[in-house]
Each structure stands twice: as C-alpha cells, then as structure tokens.
Scaffold this motif. Structure first.
Motif, mmCIF file in Angstrom:
data_model
loop_
_atom_site.group_PDB
_atom_site.id
_atom_site.type_symbol
_atom_site.label_atom_id
_atom_site.label_comp_id
_atom_site.label_asym_id
_atom_site.label_seq_id
_atom_site.Cartn_x
_atom_site.Cartn_y
_atom_site.Cartn_z
ATOM 1 N N ALA A 80 0.912 -2.305 -2.146
ATOM 2 C CA ALA A 80 1.939 -2.809 -1.392
ATOM 3 C C ALA A 80 3.554 -2.992 -1.241
ATOM 4 O O ALA A 80 3.738 -2.435 -1.360
ATOM 5 N N ILE A 81 3.971 -3.711 -2.498
ATOM 6 C CA ILE A 81 4.667 -4.274 -3.178
ATOM 7 C C ILE A 81 5.621 -2.189 -3.282
ATOM 8 O O ILE A 81 6.794 -3.023 -3.287
ATOM 9 N N VAL A 82 5.187 -2.221 -4.344
ATOM 10 C CA VAL A 82 5.360 -0.705 -5.322
ATOM 11 C C VAL A 82 5.985 0.156 -3.121
ATOM 12 O O VAL A 82 6.671 0.738 -4.142
ATOM 13 N N ALA A 83 4.588 0.512 -2.796
ATOM 14 C CA ALA A 83 4.798 1.160 -1.858
ATOM 15 C C ALA A 83 6.371 1.133 -0.612
ATOM 16 O O ALA A 83 7.258 2.274 -0.878
ATOM 17 N N GLN A 84 6.406 -0.226 -0.813
ATOM 18 C CA GLN A 84 7.510 -0.196 -0.053
ATOM 19 C C GLN A 84 8.856 0.110 -0.462
ATOM 20 O O GLN A 84 10.160 -0.374 -0.121
ATOM 21 N N GLU A 85 8.823 -0.969 -2.383
ATOM 22 C CA GLU A 85 10.288 -0.404 -2.851
ATOM 23 C C GLU A 85 10.283 0.592 -3.287
ATOM 24 O O GLU A 85 11.973 0.410 -3.366
ATOM 25 N N THR A 86 9.533 2.173 -3.675
ATOM 26 C CA THR A 86 9.984 2.773 -4.143
ATOM 27 C C THR A 86 9.016 3.364 -3.921
ATOM 28 O O THR A 86 7.801 3.544 -4.034
ATOM 29 N N THR A 87 9.482 4.868 -3.539
ATOM 30 C CA THR A 87 9.014 6.674 -4.057
ATOM 31 C C THR A 87 8.422 7.147 -4.626
ATOM 32 O O THR A 87 7.961 7.660 -5.150
ATOM 33 N N MET A 88 9.271 6.164 -6.329
ATOM 34 C CA MET A 88 8.992 7.350 -7.919
ATOM 35 C C MET A 88 7.723 6.570 -7.850
ATOM 36 O O MET A 88 7.329 5.543 -8.158
ATOM 37 N N PRO A 89 7.017 7.377 -8.800
ATOM 38 C CA PRO A 89 5.879 7.195 -9.768
ATOM 39 C C PRO A 89 6.777 5.374 -10.588
ATOM 40 O O PRO A 89 7.848 5.913 -11.376
ATOM 41 N N VAL A 90 5.473 4.793 -10.595
ATOM 42 C CA VAL A 90 5.814 3.765 -11.596
ATOM 43 C C VAL A 90 4.406 3.859 -12.279
ATOM 44 O O VAL A 90 3.291 3.982 -12.421
ATOM 45 N N VAL A 91 5.426 2.817 -13.239
ATOM 46 C CA VAL A 91 4.114 2.312 -14.557
ATOM 47 C C VAL A 91 3.419 0.785 -14.167
ATOM 48 O O VAL A 91 4.704 -0.457 -13.824
ATOM 49 N N LEU A 92 2.519 0.430 -14.346
ATOM 50 C CA LEU A 92 2.075 -1.118 -14.052
ATOM 51 C C LEU A 92 1.740 -1.627 -15.807
ATOM 52 O O LEU A 92 1.028 -0.708 -16.227
ATOM 53 N N ASN A 93 2.281 -2.734 -15.808
ATOM 54 C CA ASN A 93 2.057 -3.568 -17.037
ATOM 55 C C ASN A 93 1.537 -4.677 -16.667
ATOM 56 O O ASN A 93 2.305 -5.179 -16.078
ATOM 57 N N GLY A 94 0.108 -5.217 -17.271
ATOM 58 C CA GLY A 94 0.052 -6.352 -16.931
ATOM 59 C C GLY A 94 -0.778 -7.101 -18.491
ATOM 60 O O GLY A 94 -1.381 -6.137 -18.702
ATOM 61 N N TRP A 95 -0.449 -8.197 -18.096
ATOM 62 C CA TRP A 95 -0.441 -9.120 -18.800
ATOM 63 C C TRP A 95 -1.868 -10.190 -18.644
ATOM 64 O O TRP A 95 -1.600 -10.378 -17.141
ATOM 65 N N SER A 96 -3.146 -9.864 -19.874
ATOM 66 C CA SER A 96 -4.248 -10.901 -19.134
ATOM 67 C C SER A 96 -4.787 -10.374 -17.984
ATOM 68 O O SER A 96 -5.042 -9.642 -17.940
ATOM 69 N N LEU A 97 -4.904 -11.620 -17.399
ATOM 70 C CA LEU A 97 -5.607 -11.247 -15.294
ATOM 71 C C LEU A 97 -4.645 -10.317 -15.347
ATOM 72 O O LEU A 97 -5.233 -9.220 -14.373
ATOM 73 N N GLY A 98 -3.672 -10.453 -15.765
ATOM 74 C CA GLY A 98 -2.773 -9.058 -14.595
ATOM 75 C C GLY A 98 -3.219 -7.674 -14.807
ATOM 76 O O GLY A 98 -2.552 -7.278 -14.202
ATOM 77 N N GLY A 99 -3.485 -7.230 -16.101
ATOM 78 C CA GLY A 99 -4.239 -6.196 -16.445
ATOM 79 C C GLY A 99 -5.354 -5.406 -15.676
ATOM 80 O O GLY A 99 -5.440 -4.587 -15.834
#
Length: 267
Positions: A80-99
């Motif tokens: 939801a934050i990504v959709a609110q902040e940008t219309t550009m394609p994004v790369v999601l990078n998650g560490w540990s549980l964040g993965g």
C-alpha cells in the motif's frame, strides 16, 4: 519521513528518499528497524535510486499496538505504501523475515514489482517440513517465545551478538541490540506466523526476477533456504557471500552492494 494510515487509528513509519533511478524498497528483519539499512540507503542514493524504507508494524517508529502482526499484514502495508508513493516499478529487498514480507508484497504489487531481492531471506520457508528439509526446527519457535518472555533484554542482546560471523565493532552490536529492544511486545506474533508461511508456489509463479543473497556461514537462517529460493523462482539468481553471517550488508558491504548493483543493472 512520513506515516501510513493503516486504519483503526494506527500507522506505520516510512521514509521516501527521492531519486531518478528505479526505486528500491528496503524491508528490515524481525523485531528490527529500517535504520539498520542506513549504509545501504546511502549507497543506493549515491547511485541515483529512490529508496523507500519501512518500519514494520510494532517496530522502530511505527505504532506498537496492532492486533494483526502477521507477515501478510506487514506485506499489505508495504504494498500500500509503494502504491501510494510511486507509480514506477520497484525492486523489493527484504532481509530475514523481511524476505518473506517482500515476496508477499511483490505478489500483491504484480507488474509494479520489477524485482525481488532476498537478503538472507526467510523465503520460501523459515522452518523445515517433511517435503522441505531446510530451515529451522518448528519447535524452536516456542522456545524462542519462552526465552523472549523470560528475559527480553538478554535474549535480544544475545541475538545481536550472534547475527554476524565476521568481526564487527562493539558499537555495531549495541546498535543492533538497541533496534531489537525498541520493538513492541507483539513482535513475537510475527515470528510465530512466519513458521506457517510457505512461499514455494508464490516464488515459482512470480514473474519478477529474484536475487537471493546468502551468507555462506549464516548462523540464524539455514543458507540452504536462500539457495532453494533461487532454484524455485522462475527467474532466480543466487549470490553467496562466503564466510559471512546473517547480515552481509553489514559484514561485507562491498560484496553485498556489488551483487545488488549487478542485479539492479540487469533489470
């Protein structure tokens, strides 16, 4: 800095550092804080990337009294934050549980997810099963919950000391401990929920390229989990940083950033 309204009067904290190149979304590990990504943020900003850094529910500067602390709920916040902040394609990078959070968020974002990076990521599974022999003992989650309840400060201090296998400074360990101890009382629910998450089908069906960065000597998460993620993903790549523990972006930032930059350049 900004806050995202999750409803019911509760919100999560995030930062959006502007840049002209592909936005990279950094998602921290269990009970941690987005501040742990500080060095990575600086490097990505220097390369011209926009960077979005999010504090999970119950962590960092986000509210602590969420009823739902599941991986799915955290991933929904991220999407939801990504959709609110940008219309550009994004790369999601998650560490540990964040993965696991990043993988689920990539699924939710669909075509807006240009790539997925699993940094010692707990995906596709955190615990082993009869048909997935990698990961931790499922019974270990109950022991973790008991240890946390018995001595929260001591448990987190020991965890901070055990993340890295390469020598890091005492202030670095204390910095990680400070992030852990600042987490809210409900974070154990996120870890328990992680034990039930299985993303094998999700990774196999994900259209976005996947980079799994593994610490070859990771004492927290079985390195075979990250290797399995790269092999399961439809378009997966593996980068193993030898003699490195659970935080390669801290233990060997040059090698970590080199792998991340190669992946970003390939998109």
């Amino acid at each position: 800095m900004a806050r995202f309204d999750c409803g019911d009067g509760r919100s999560v904290y995030y930062e959006h550092h502007r840049g002209s190149c592909t936005p990279v979304v950094l998602i921290h590990g269990w009970a941690m804080s987005g501040r742990i990504w500080a060095g990575t943020v600086e490097a990505l900003k220097a390369d011209g990337h926009a960077v979005i850094v999010i504090d999970h529910r119950g962590c960092g500067q986000s509210d602590r009294d969420f009823a739902d602390m599941s991986v799915g709920a955290i991933a929904a916040d991220v999407a939801a934050i990504v959709a609110q902040e940008t219309t550009m394609p994004v790369v999601l990078n998650g560490w540990s549980l964040g993965g696991a959070v990043a993988a689920q968020a990539a699924h939710l974002l669909g075509d807006q997810a240009a790539g997925l990076v699993l940094t010692c990521g707990a995906s596709p599974r955190f615990t082993r099963t009869d048909d997935f022999p990698h990961g931790g003992d499922p019974d270990g989650l109950a022991a973790t919950a008991a240890a946390l309840a018995a001595d929260r400060a001591g448990f987190f201090h020991g965890l901070a000391q055990g993340i890295c296998v390469r020598e890091v400074s005492a202030p670095t360990i204390e910095w990680m401990w400070a992030a852990f101890i600042d987490s809210g009382p409900g974070v154990i629910d996120s870890l328990v929920d992680l034990g039930n998450v299985d993303q094998r089908d999700l990774l196999a069906q994900l259209d976005a390229p996947v980079l799994s960065i593994v610490g070859g000597a990771d004492p927290i998460l079985d390195p075979e989990v990250g290797k399995a993620a790269a092999s399961i993903a439809r378009n997966g790549t593996l980068a193993v940083i030898d003699n490195c523990g659970h935080a390669p972006f801290i233990e060997d930032a040059p090698a970590y950033l080199a792998a991340l930059r190669r992946f970003l350049a390939s998109l």
